[in-house]
Write a protein that holds these residues in place. Sequence first.
Motif, PDB file in Angstrom:
ATOM      1  N   TYR A  76       7.385  -7.243 -28.442  1.00  0.00           N
ATOM      2  CA  TYR A  76       7.873  -8.580 -28.788  1.00  0.00           C
ATOM      3  C   TYR A  76       9.312  -8.700 -28.332  1.00  0.00           C
ATOM      4  O   TYR A  76      10.183  -7.970 -28.792  1.00  0.00           O
ATOM      5  N   PHE A 111      -3.640  -9.508 -30.982  1.00  0.00           N
ATOM      6  CA  PHE A 111      -3.721  -8.504 -29.923  1.00  0.00           C
ATOM      7  C   PHE A 111      -4.490  -7.264 -30.368  1.00  0.00           C
ATOM      8  O   PHE A 111      -5.182  -6.633 -29.570  1.00  0.00           O
ATOM      9  N   THR A 130       0.675 -10.594 -32.729  1.00  0.00           N
ATOM     10  CA  THR A 130       0.517  -9.141 -32.797  1.00  0.00           C
ATOM     11  C   THR A 130      -0.815  -8.776 -33.439  1.00  0.00           C
ATOM     12  O   THR A 130      -1.529  -7.883 -32.964  1.00  0.00           O
ATOM     13  N   PRO A 186       2.079  -7.076 -23.319  1.00  0.00           N
ATOM     14  CA  PRO A 186       1.402  -5.789 -23.446  1.00  0.00           C
ATOM     15  C   PRO A 186       2.089  -4.709 -22.596  1.00  0.00           C
ATOM     16  O   PRO A 186       2.492  -4.951 -21.464  1.00  0.00           O
ATOM     17  N   PRO A 245      -7.268  -8.047 -27.206  1.00  0.00           N
ATOM     18  CA  PRO A 245      -6.142  -7.885 -26.280  1.00  0.00           C
ATOM     19  C   PRO A 245      -6.066  -9.045 -25.274  1.00  0.00           C
ATOM     20  O   PRO A 245      -7.081  -9.594 -24.858  1.00  0.00           O
ATOM     21  N   LEU A 272       5.340 -11.991 -26.035  1.00  0.00           N
ATOM     22  CA  LEU A 272       4.502 -10.883 -26.485  1.00  0.00           C
ATOM     23  C   LEU A 272       3.879 -10.298 -25.232  1.00  0.00           C
ATOM     24  O   LEU A 272       2.989 -10.902 -24.626  1.00  0.00           O
ATOM     25  N   LEU A 281       2.019  -3.656 -27.869  1.00  0.00           N
ATOM     26  CA  LEU A 281       2.528  -4.994 -27.603  1.00  0.00           C
ATOM     27  C   LEU A 281       4.030  -5.042 -27.880  1.00  0.00           C
ATOM     28  O   LEU A 281       4.485  -4.665 -28.963  1.00  0.00           O
TER      29      LEU A 281
END
Length: 194
Positions: free
Chosen positions: A189, A144, A141, A182, A148, A180, A187
């Motif tokens: 999970y 990201f 996370t 997008p 990204p 994970l 994002l």
Amino acid sequence: MSNPAAFRDRTNWSGGFYELAIEVGSTQDAAIQAVLSAVWSAAGVRGCFAFADREPGDQEPVPCSVASLTAYGHLRGQVLLPTGHLAVCSGTAIRGGDDGSDWLDFYVPAGALDKAGIPYWDGRPFHRSAVMDDWLAGVGTEVFERAPFSLGVIGWEVSGCTDAAALAGGLPQERGIGYLLPQKEGLLYGAAND
């Protein structure tokens, strides 16, 4: 308990690995470099070294770079696990996979997990650690936010088990691994649930 952070202890590097595998979404060096740098920072990796058969104090660090990944295949360091134990860790890249994207795999080997006292197998036909899943999801996370990516998968040797195109933006209902993924709002999970 022996030292899970010792490079020269071959048993630390043995037995497979628990990983965060990231589908970068590009094959450009700059994109995989951004993810690599973000992973090393987000996980708090100590050092960046080429060789597993020499302790960090016995070798010169190498740059945490795509060039080093290309030259050495794996980059190694030490990471503080959620249990407070320092352990060996590594990263490697799979360049230009079948989906036309690069992958970066960040992992802690099973031998080091064993010595750090993190259980990941309970007799079922697969390995799973809620502690490692949650920690690696947190790392992913944070990555990201800085770099990204198309997809992250978390679990026991999960690299290559799926890709973003196969998921088509949605999570499987039953998940043997963590995802994970997008989304427009950020994002998502999806923890392992089966």
